[in-house]
Design an enzyme around this catalytic site. Structure first.
Site, PDB file in Angstrom:
ATOM      1  N   GLU A  19      34.216  45.997  33.751  1.00  0.00           N
ATOM      2  CA  GLU A  19      35.508  45.958  34.465  1.00  0.00           C
ATOM      3  C   GLU A  19      35.875  47.346  34.986  1.00  0.00           C
ATOM      4  OE1 GLU A  19      37.961  44.548  35.741  1.00  0.00           O
ATOM      5  OE2 GLU A  19      38.167  42.500  35.032  1.00  0.00           O
ATOM      6  N   ARG A 102      46.949  42.396  24.818  1.00  0.00           N
ATOM      7  CA  ARG A 102      46.233  43.644  25.079  1.00  0.00           C
ATOM      8  C   ARG A 102      46.446  44.016  26.542  1.00  0.00           C
ATOM      9  NH1 ARG A 102      41.928  42.847  28.475  1.00  0.00           N
ATOM     10  NH2 ARG A 102      40.621  40.989  28.233  1.00  0.00           N
ATOM     11  N   ASN A 104      45.194  44.982  30.298  1.00  0.00           N
ATOM     12  CA  ASN A 104      44.117  44.519  31.157  1.00  0.00           C
ATOM     13  C   ASN A 104      43.908  45.563  32.253  1.00  0.00           C
ATOM     14  OD1 ASN A 104      42.102  42.562  31.577  1.00  0.00           O
ATOM     15  ND2 ASN A 104      43.270  41.602  33.202  1.00  0.00           N
ATOM     16  N   GLU A 122      43.158  34.770  24.352  1.00  0.00           N
ATOM     17  CA  GLU A 122      43.030  33.376  23.909  1.00  0.00           C
ATOM     18  C   GLU A 122      43.036  33.336  22.383  1.00  0.00           C
ATOM     19  OE1 GLU A 122      39.481  31.830  25.664  1.00  0.00           O
ATOM     20  OE2 GLU A 122      40.487  31.318  27.547  1.00  0.00           O
ATOM     21  N   ASN A 155      46.379  41.652  36.539  1.00  0.00           N
ATOM     22  CA  ASN A 155      45.009  41.990  36.915  1.00  0.00           C
ATOM     23  C   ASN A 155      44.975  42.935  38.104  1.00  0.00           C
ATOM     24  OD1 ASN A 155      42.206  41.803  36.414  1.00  0.00           O
ATOM     25  ND2 ASN A 155      42.433  39.660  35.871  1.00  0.00           N
ATOM     26  N   ASP A 205      40.366  38.332  40.047  1.00  0.00           N
ATOM     27  CA  ASP A 205      40.295  39.303  38.952  1.00  0.00           C
ATOM     28  C   ASP A 205      40.660  40.684  39.512  1.00  0.00           C
ATOM     29  OD1 ASP A 205      39.640  40.731  36.625  1.00  0.00           O
ATOM     30  OD2 ASP A 205      37.938  39.457  36.159  1.00  0.00           O
TER      31      ASP A 205
END
Length: 300
Positions: A19, A102, A104, A122, A155, A205
């Site tokens: 990422e 958390r 991102n 999740e 995101n 994303d």
């Protein structure tokens, strides 16, 4: 898609959840994170070698720091990372009342402020508490403000070339939104829809802007990056990649004429992994015919 476009992997290293690629001109290198691998990595365009620094939590974004080193988000913390000593220094921790949250994605704005958002993890496959995330801005004096609340998965983000618009993705909205942006204060307001992803594009994303003011959006599970004109709200280009879990993108290299794209192998079953041997690799796209712009530095 232009026949001159070339896609190659920059190495065999595979990331569980690659990422937040960032081109670092001063090092002639690509910086990125492996969120689930809990590491910050740097690929040298000179030696073609990758070095990584392991950290103690899921590290979701990295940005260049003006005085050297990096600023990162890990867990629910903002922190500095000194590359040479591998030392992580916490700046502050947020959302301690939300143990499943958390950070991102994150990125630095044109005035050196670090924008980064949170999300709920999740708790079981496909099970996630809704609207638990937020978008924050860390200022160079290390104060922080909350810009958005009740976000699902904060995101991709970037700013228009005239510094009047902020673009943001909340992945579970399957859309890119634009906000008015005050470059003097860093405040955002007045959201409007720019683009809603089509079914085959799957979930948006990471995102970056090019030198023509068009947006590039990585489509996780869609196996592509798409180019969007934020003025018209139309998709104007699709570039398909050799694996489905495409996570983010940035421009870099000489004159910012190359695009670097991260991917993930976490979330793929064995049958899919067998079909997608390059899952988790980082790709370089050349021949797009458009350039990017340099990344901003956190001003502290």
């Amino acid at each position: 898609m232009s026949s001159s476009i070339r896609i190659e992997s920059i190495g065999k290293e595979k990331n569980r959840m690659g990422e937040c690629p960032v081109w670092e001109e001063r090092e002639n290198a690509l910086i990125y994170v492996d969120i689930n691998g809990q590491k910050v990595c740097r690929w040298s365009a000179v030696s073609h070698e990758v070095q990584c620094v392991s950290v103690d939590a899921r590290v979701s974004s990295v940005a260049l720091r003006q005085r050297g080193g990096y600023v990162i988000t890990l867990g629910t913390r903002f922190a500095f990372l000194d590359w040479d000593t591998q030392k992580v220094t916490t700046i502050l921790e947020l959302e301690q009342d939300k143990p499943n949250n958390r950070f991102n994605d994150g990125k630095v704005d044109p005035k050196g402020r670090y924008f980064a958002g949170t999300m709920a993890e999740e708790t079981a496959p496909g099970v996630r508490a809704r609207r638990q995330g937020a978008l924050y801005t860390l200022f160079p004096d290390l104060s922080v403000i909350k810009q958005l609340d009740e976000v699902d998965i904060s995101n991709g983000l970037d700013w228009s070339l005239d510094h009047r618009t902020f673009f943001h993705i909340d992945s579970l909205a399957y859309a890119v939104h634009a906000f008015s942006y005050d470059v003097c204060t860093g405040k955002i307001a007045c959201p409007r829809l720019v683009y809603h992803l089509e079914e085959e594009e799957q979930m948006p994303d990471g995102m970056c802007i090019d030198a023509e003011g068009k947006l590039w959006v990585a489509c996780i599970d869609g196996g592509r990056v798409i180019r969007i004109d934020p003025e018209t709200g139309k998709r104007i280009q699709t570039v398909r990649l050799p694996t489905s879990r495409i996570t983010s993108c940035c421009f870099g290299g000489k004159d910012y004429a190359e695009m670097y794209v991260t991917s993930a192998y976490d979330g793929l079953d064995e049958a899919t992994l067998a079909k997608e041997p390059q899952a988790g690799e980082i790709f370089k796209i050349t021949g797009l015919g458009v350039k990017g712009i340099p990344q901003n530095f956190f001003a502290a």
